[in-house]
Motif scaffolding. Structure first.
Motif, mmCIF file in Angstrom:
data_model
loop_
_atom_site.group_PDB
_atom_site.id
_atom_site.type_symbol
_atom_site.label_atom_id
_atom_site.label_comp_id
_atom_site.label_asym_id
_atom_site.label_seq_id
_atom_site.Cartn_x
_atom_site.Cartn_y
_atom_site.Cartn_z
ATOM 1 N N ALA A 155 0.828 -1.205 0.000
ATOM 2 C CA ALA A 155 0.000 0.000 0.000
ATOM 3 C C ALA A 155 0.863 1.256 0.000
ATOM 4 N N GLN A 156 1.948 1.230 0.773
ATOM 5 C CA GLN A 156 2.849 2.388 0.789
ATOM 6 C C GLN A 156 3.505 2.583 -0.577
ATOM 7 N N ALA A 157 3.959 1.493 -1.196
ATOM 8 C CA ALA A 157 4.564 1.589 -2.523
ATOM 9 C C ALA A 157 3.578 2.158 -3.535
ATOM 10 N N ALA A 158 2.320 1.768 -3.431
ATOM 11 C CA ALA A 158 1.305 2.280 -4.353
ATOM 12 C C ALA A 158 1.102 3.777 -4.143
ATOM 13 N N ARG A 159 1.082 4.227 -2.888
ATOM 14 C CA ARG A 159 0.933 5.665 -2.621
ATOM 15 C C ARG A 159 2.116 6.443 -3.187
ATOM 16 N N MET A 160 3.317 5.908 -3.030
ATOM 17 C CA MET A 160 4.497 6.580 -3.561
ATOM 18 C C MET A 160 4.435 6.674 -5.081
ATOM 19 N N SER A 161 4.029 5.588 -5.715
ATOM 20 C CA SER A 161 3.945 5.570 -7.169
ATOM 21 C C SER A 161 2.913 6.572 -7.680
ATOM 22 N N THR A 162 1.815 6.702 -6.934
ATOM 23 C CA THR A 162 0.724 7.581 -7.365
ATOM 24 C C THR A 162 1.012 9.048 -7.050
ATOM 25 N N GLU A 163 1.573 9.314 -5.880
ATOM 26 C CA GLU A 163 1.636 10.680 -5.378
ATOM 27 C C GLU A 163 2.945 11.407 -5.649
ATOM 28 N N LEU A 164 4.024 10.669 -5.876
ATOM 29 C CA LEU A 164 5.322 11.317 -6.062
ATOM 30 C C LEU A 164 5.671 11.395 -7.534
ATOM 31 N N ALA A 165 6.264 12.493 -7.928
ATOM 32 C CA ALA A 165 6.526 12.751 -9.346
ATOM 33 C C ALA A 165 7.400 11.679 -9.974
ATOM 34 N N ASP A 166 8.411 11.205 -9.225
ATOM 35 C CA ASP A 166 9.339 10.214 -9.774
ATOM 36 C C ASP A 166 8.889 8.784 -9.516
ATOM 37 N N GLY A 167 7.756 8.607 -8.835
ATOM 38 C CA GLY A 167 7.278 7.261 -8.537
ATOM 39 C C GLY A 167 8.062 6.619 -7.426
ATOM 40 N N ALA A 168 7.740 5.369 -7.155
ATOM 41 C CA ALA A 168 8.363 4.670 -6.028
ATOM 42 C C ALA A 168 9.771 4.216 -6.340
ATOM 43 N N HIS A 169 10.142 4.222 -7.619
ATOM 44 C CA HIS A 169 11.461 3.722 -7.993
ATOM 45 C C HIS A 169 12.199 4.835 -8.735
ATOM 46 N N GLY A 170 12.928 4.516 -9.759
ATOM 47 C CA GLY A 170 13.530 5.545 -10.583
ATOM 48 C C GLY A 170 14.964 5.888 -10.240
ATOM 49 N N ALA A 171 15.673 5.079 -9.461
ATOM 50 C CA ALA A 171 17.087 5.358 -9.237
ATOM 51 C C ALA A 171 17.796 5.416 -10.579
ATOM 52 N N PRO A 172 18.596 6.470 -10.813
ATOM 53 C CA PRO A 172 19.133 6.695 -12.148
ATOM 54 C C PRO A 172 20.403 5.928 -12.460
ATOM 55 N N GLY A 173 20.862 5.097 -11.559
ATOM 56 C CA GLY A 173 22.094 4.369 -11.810
ATOM 57 C C GLY A 173 21.872 3.206 -12.769
ATOM 58 N N GLY A 174 22.863 2.329 -12.856
ATOM 59 C CA GLY A 174 22.790 1.197 -13.771
ATOM 60 C C GLY A 174 21.932 0.074 -13.226
ATOM 61 N N SER A 175 22.021 -1.063 -13.889
ATOM 62 C CA SER A 175 21.207 -2.221 -13.540
ATOM 63 C C SER A 175 21.644 -2.835 -12.210
ATOM 64 N N ARG A 176 20.709 -3.518 -11.566
ATOM 65 C CA ARG A 176 21.050 -4.300 -10.381
ATOM 66 C C ARG A 176 21.596 -5.679 -10.748
ATOM 67 N N ARG A 177 21.641 -5.981 -12.026
ATOM 68 C CA ARG A 177 22.131 -7.280 -12.471
ATOM 69 C C ARG A 177 23.475 -7.116 -13.161
ATOM 70 N N LEU A 178 24.271 -8.161 -13.108
ATOM 71 C CA LEU A 178 25.511 -8.171 -13.865
ATOM 72 C C LEU A 178 25.192 -8.430 -15.336
ATOM 73 N N PRO A 179 25.973 -7.859 -16.235
ATOM 74 C CA PRO A 179 25.659 -8.029 -17.666
ATOM 75 C C PRO A 179 25.827 -9.471 -18.130
ATOM 76 N N ASP A 180 24.990 -9.861 -19.078
ATOM 77 C CA ASP A 180 25.156 -11.182 -19.705
ATOM 78 C C ASP A 180 26.454 -11.188 -20.503
ATOM 79 N N PRO A 181 27.168 -12.291 -20.616
ATOM 80 C CA PRO A 181 26.850 -13.623 -20.082
ATOM 81 C C PRO A 181 27.650 -13.952 -18.826
ATOM 82 N N VAL A 182 27.821 -12.977 -17.929
ATOM 83 C CA VAL A 182 28.611 -13.213 -16.717
ATOM 84 C C VAL A 182 27.945 -14.313 -15.888
ATOM 85 N N PRO A 183 28.664 -15.376 -15.528
ATOM 86 C CA PRO A 183 28.067 -16.435 -14.701
ATOM 87 C C PRO A 183 27.892 -15.951 -13.266
#
Length: 258
Positions: A155-183
């Motif tokens: 419910a809190q995440a939904a309020r953030m997504s609805t009410e805040l200009a940048d939404g609940a997420h939107g960190a401008p950095g890179g991916s949280r995953r390592l690039p393929d094909p890194v094992p």
């Protein structure tokens, strides 16, 4: 001419404005996370040479040291680094970023990124990590991720997504995953911490989304959020539910020669 600071860089450095609050309000990590790191890497943290990159105020650094690791912290933000220095005065600390580690080749057994890999450019930070690791050394990335299966958190995440200009997420950095094909090897660890509503709001307000928005807008949202939370938790105490998402990869051993 001084090169302008990019929006992503500005947002990454916004934590400097709230270093003390960040240090006191942000969650740590459960012992099971470090058990998983030891299991996947096949070695105890005790005596391991660890580089904690994007160390912030030293939340993960402290826990790694408590497991006996020999930790050097790397942090780009002077304000965050100053807070780390106050709480961990005897921990080696280097000002720098994961995209250009100011460290020698093969000088680490383990490189850790706690909540910080997504602020790097993986095209630079991955080769840098592999350079600084010894052959067979490990790179470990992890994040505390709020458990959206818990009704009040969803419910809190939904309020953030609805009410805040940048939404609940939107960190401008890179991916949280390592690039393929890194094992990689991955693990998820669930855990909970019991805190006050006010401490939870301090945690929320220490995120870059709030630190970079207009203060009046942030204050209005947090005041409304406090009222909503006190409806759900009239005693002023709640449980933050997390899943720590861990990813580990290794620097390959040098090929053997006959």
């Amino acid at each position: 001419m001084t090169e302008p600071i990019s929006p992503a860089r500005s947002r990454a450095l916004s934590f400097d404005t709230a270093a003390a609050r960040y240090d006191s309000a942000r969650p740590g990590y459960p012992p099971a996370l470090f058990d998983a790191v030891e299991e996947i890497t096949g070695r105890s943290l005790h005596g391991t040479r660890v580089i904690d990159v994007g160390a912030g105020t030293g939340i993960a650094t402290r826990l790694l040291r408590a497991r006996g690791a020999r930790v050097t912290a790397v942090e780009p933000g002077p304000g965050m680094a100053a807070q780390l220095r106050r709480t961990l005065p005897d921990t080696p600390l280097v000002l720098g970023s994961g995209d250009a580690l100011p460290l020698a080749d093969g000088s680490a057994d383990l490189i850790t990124y706690a909540q910080s890999w997504h602020w790097t450019n993986p095209a630079r930070s991955l080769p840098e990590a592999l350079r600084v690791l010894r052959p067979g050394g490990a790179l470990a990335l992890w994040w505390n991720v709020a458990d959206l299966t818990v009704p009040w958190i969803a419910a809190q995440a939904a309020r953030m997504s609805t009410e805040l200009a940048d939404g609940a997420h939107g960190a401008p950095g890179g991916s949280r995953r390592l690039p393929d094909p890194v094992p990689t090897r991955e693990r998820a660890v669930s855990w909970t911490r019991k805190i006050s509503v006010d401490a939870h709001l301090d945690n929320l307000s220490s995120h870059s989304l709030f630190l970079t928005m207009r203060q009046a807008e942030a204050a209005r949202f947090l005041a409304r959020e406090r009222a909503e939370l006190l409806k759900a938790f009239p005693d002023g105490v709640l449980h933050e539910e997390y899943e720590v998402q861990l990813t580990v990869t290794f620097r390959p051993h040098r090929p053997s020669h006959s």
